[in-house]
Design a protein around this motif. Structure first.
Motif, short mmCIF file in Angstrom:
data_model
loop_
_atom_site.label_atom_id
_atom_site.label_comp_id
_atom_site.label_asym_id
_atom_site.label_seq_id
_atom_site.Cartn_x
_atom_site.Cartn_y
_atom_site.Cartn_z
N PHE A 291 0.84 -1.20 0.00
CA PHE A 291 0.00 0.00 0.00
C PHE A 291 0.88 1.26 0.00
O PHE A 291 0.67 2.20 -0.78
CB PHE A 291 -0.91 -0.01 1.23
N CYS A 292 1.88 1.26 0.86
CA CYS A 292 2.75 2.43 1.00
C CYS A 292 3.68 2.59 -0.19
O CYS A 292 3.99 3.71 -0.61
CB CYS A 292 3.56 2.33 2.29
N ILE A 293 4.12 1.45 -0.76
CA ILE A 293 4.95 1.51 -1.97
C ILE A 293 4.13 2.08 -3.13
O ILE A 293 4.64 2.83 -3.97
CB ILE A 293 5.51 0.11 -2.31
N GLY A 294 2.83 1.74 -3.17
CA GLY A 294 1.95 2.28 -4.20
C GLY A 294 1.86 3.80 -4.14
O GLY A 294 1.75 4.47 -5.18
N ILE A 295 1.94 4.36 -2.92
CA ILE A 295 1.93 5.82 -2.76
C ILE A 295 3.11 6.44 -3.51
O ILE A 295 2.96 7.41 -4.24
CB ILE A 295 1.98 6.20 -1.27
N GLY A 296 4.29 5.83 -3.34
CA GLY A 296 5.48 6.36 -4.01
C GLY A 296 5.48 6.07 -5.50
O GLY A 296 5.86 6.92 -6.31
N LEU A 297 5.04 4.87 -5.87
CA LEU A 297 5.06 4.48 -7.29
C LEU A 297 4.19 5.40 -8.12
O LEU A 297 4.63 5.97 -9.13
CB LEU A 297 4.59 3.03 -7.41
N TYR A 298 2.93 5.55 -7.72
CA TYR A 298 2.01 6.39 -8.49
C TYR A 298 2.15 7.87 -8.14
O TYR A 298 1.93 8.74 -9.00
CB TYR A 298 0.57 5.92 -8.28
N GLY A 299 2.52 8.16 -6.90
CA GLY A 299 2.67 9.55 -6.48
C GLY A 299 3.77 10.27 -7.23
O GLY A 299 3.58 11.38 -7.74
N LEU A 300 4.94 9.63 -7.35
CA LEU A 300 6.05 10.27 -8.05
C LEU A 300 5.86 10.23 -9.56
O LEU A 300 6.38 11.09 -10.27
CB LEU A 300 7.38 9.62 -7.66
N THR A 301 5.12 9.24 -10.06
CA THR A 301 4.79 9.22 -11.49
C THR A 301 3.86 10.38 -11.83
O THR A 301 3.74 10.78 -12.98
CB THR A 301 4.14 7.88 -11.88
#
Length: 528
Positions: A291-301
């Motif tokens: 869940f938290c990795i998804g924040i960085g993956l889509y957030g920085l994209t």
């Protein structure tokens, strides 16, 4: 010795029987391509929404639904795939998903109105979503345990690379041809994937009798819960959250649906999704990390292209070329991660990845309006390294230690957590950017007084620049106001990156809650 409940017979077999059959590996690679297409389509249109808006004569609020409809449909279908995969079998479900995704892509390309496009995008998201968790489940049930360090990086690379290169691919396609080809390009590979899967996949058998116990109420409550949650997270930041009527209504529907869904899941004879899988500590912590990795993956994209577009004035193609650095880094790092997983404690690898990701974000806290390709180079390289080191071992720790009969259901939940993390991340980042921009504008305007020598000199210089072009004083004030606003925007980006830095540093501590996995690529080792 590893607990027998954590490994299938294939996993416990002797080395001679652990060779991957070429047919099976080829079938799996075809499935991975299908997953790549499905995840890529989340982001591929993001760089070309303005072209789609012009082509369909839509308003800016209408065209945003091209993205939102896909995400809502996908987030409902992903957890549903666990039940459907058991009922239809991997072969039939994946073939239906690939064929449906391909046909709806064709319909999207031929769409002539925004209403048609939204309908076909929702269908595309719903049908294509089944491919994603099915690939994850196959990776951890079909292949022997000693091969996880090969298949793990493959699916991890695709899950991270596809959304990262999505804007790049979309920018190129739209620039070279037209927005219609964002969808037409799926047709030929989609047909090939459908036929390949139908001909080669023989991983399991269908159990059609499960369909007799399909929980329609569970599906209705889950759709109401996840669909409205995705809508609230997508639309909330730009409409002041519950101050907007539609967001408030969806939040209320979502809250009621959530209660009904959780009651139904724990009381139904054959629940639509089995939440008891979360009783496994490694899976529960792995889902939290995902869940938290998804924040960085889509957030920085999202945040990098927004900075490059708003502050640097880059076109979609230029943004894609700048962002491609992270994609190349992930591609090069994936084999290294696979090798290290066979030798190192995966908990340390996850913690290392999160810390590297935090360092990359920290370097961006000093962002100015002059940050260009070379200033963004190292942060993006660190982002790519951190994402691969965090995501691939997390996949293995969460799914690779479950009993095989639990993996199909668990894979849907696991992938759902990544998508929900991305939705929450975008909502939080948008809110931070909006609020901090307003705060910085207020603070900067307070300092823009006649007693501020720098402000006075800048205003005088601008007046001289506009001399003879009209009301130079008014034009200079407008120009100064734009400079202040741009600076406030840049400062808000720095705040968002600092927030992500602290978040991922704190998250690295969460890894200590994971049990030490059994020796992942052979027999032996204590599960605790």
């Amino acid at each position: 010795m590893a607990n027998a409940t954590t490994a299938s017979p294939a996993m416990m077999a002797d080395p001679a029987s652990e060779r991957i059959a070429p047919k099976r590996l080829f079938a799996f690679i075809i499935m991975v391509f299908g997953m790549f297409m499905s995840i890529l389509d989340i982001q591929i249109v993001s760089a070309s929404l303005s072209e789609i808006q012009a082509g369909l004569s839509a308003s800016s609020s209408e065209v945003s639904w091209v993205q939102t409809a896909y995400l809502i449909a996908e987030v409902i279908a992903i957890p549903l795939s666990g039940f459907l995969s058991r009922a239809f079998g991997t072969r039939l479900l994946f073939a239906i998903s690939a064929a449906g995704f391909t046909f709806s892509s064709l319909l999207c390309g031929f769409a002539t109105t925004i209403e048609e496009m939204i309908l076909w995008r929702a269908l595309q998201g719903f049908l294509g979503a089944g491919m994603i968790p099915t690939v994850f489940a196959s990776a951890y049930t079909v292949f022997p345990r000693s091969k996880f360090h090969i298949v793990g990086p493959i699916i991890g690379l695709v899950a991270t690379l596809a959304p990262t290169v999505g804007p790049t691919v979309g920018g190129y396609i739209t620039d070279l041809m037209s927005w219609n080809w964002l969808f037409f390009i799926n047709v030929v590979p989609g047909i090939g994937i459908t036929l390949g899967v139908w001909a080669l996949v023989d991983f399991d058998e269908p159990h059609f009798e499960l369909l007799d116990r399909f929980d329609w109420w569970g599906l209705l409550f889950m759709a109401g819960f996840l669909g409205t949650l995705e809508y609230v997270l997508e639309e909330g930041p730009q409409y002041e959250w519950l101050q907007d009527t539609s967001v408030a209504i969806c939040a209320a529907i979502g809250a009621v649906s959530a209660i009904a869904f959780f009651v139904r899941v724990f009381t139904a004879a054959e629940p639509i999704v089995n939440l008891r899988t979360f009783s496994d500590r490694n899976f529960a912590v792995g889902c939290t990390l995902q869940f938290c990795i998804g924040i960085g993956l889509y957030g920085l994209t999202y945040i990098y292209p927004r900075y490059l577009a708003e502050v640097r004035g880059y076109s979609a193609l230029m943004i894609g070329e700048t962002m491609f650095v992270s994609g190349i880094t992930m591609f090069l790092v994936a084999p290294l991660v696979g090798r290290l997983m066979a030798k190192l404690d995966m908990r340390y690898m996850i913690a290392f990845g999160l810390i590297v990701f935090a360092i990359g974000s920290y370097q961006m806290t000093w962002i100015t309006r002059d940050y260009d390709f070379y200033e963004l180079l190292m942060p993006q390289i660190l982002r790519g390294i951190g994402m691969m080191f965090a995501m691939v071992p997390t996949n293995n720790v969460a799914l690779g230690t479950l009993a095989p009969e639990k993996v199909k259901n668990a894979s849907g939940l696991f992938n759902l957590m990544r998508n929900l993390g991305g939705a929450v991340g975008l909502a939080v980042i948008n809110t931070v950017l909006n609020n901090r921009t307003d705060l910085h504008i207020t603070r900067l305007q307070e300092r823009m007084t006649w007693g501020n020598a720098t402000a006075t000199e800048t205003l005088t210089m601008l007046q001289q620049k506009f001399q003879g072009l009209g009301d130079s004083a008014l034009m200079a004030m407008k120009q100064l106001s734009q400079i202040v606003h741009r600076q406030a925007v840049v400062m808000s980006f720095g705040d968002a990156f600092f927030m992500l830095t602290l978040f991922y540093l704190c998250l690295s501590v969460l890894v200590t809650l994971l049990k030490r996995p059994a020796s992942p690529f052979g027999s032996g080792g204590d599960a605790h």
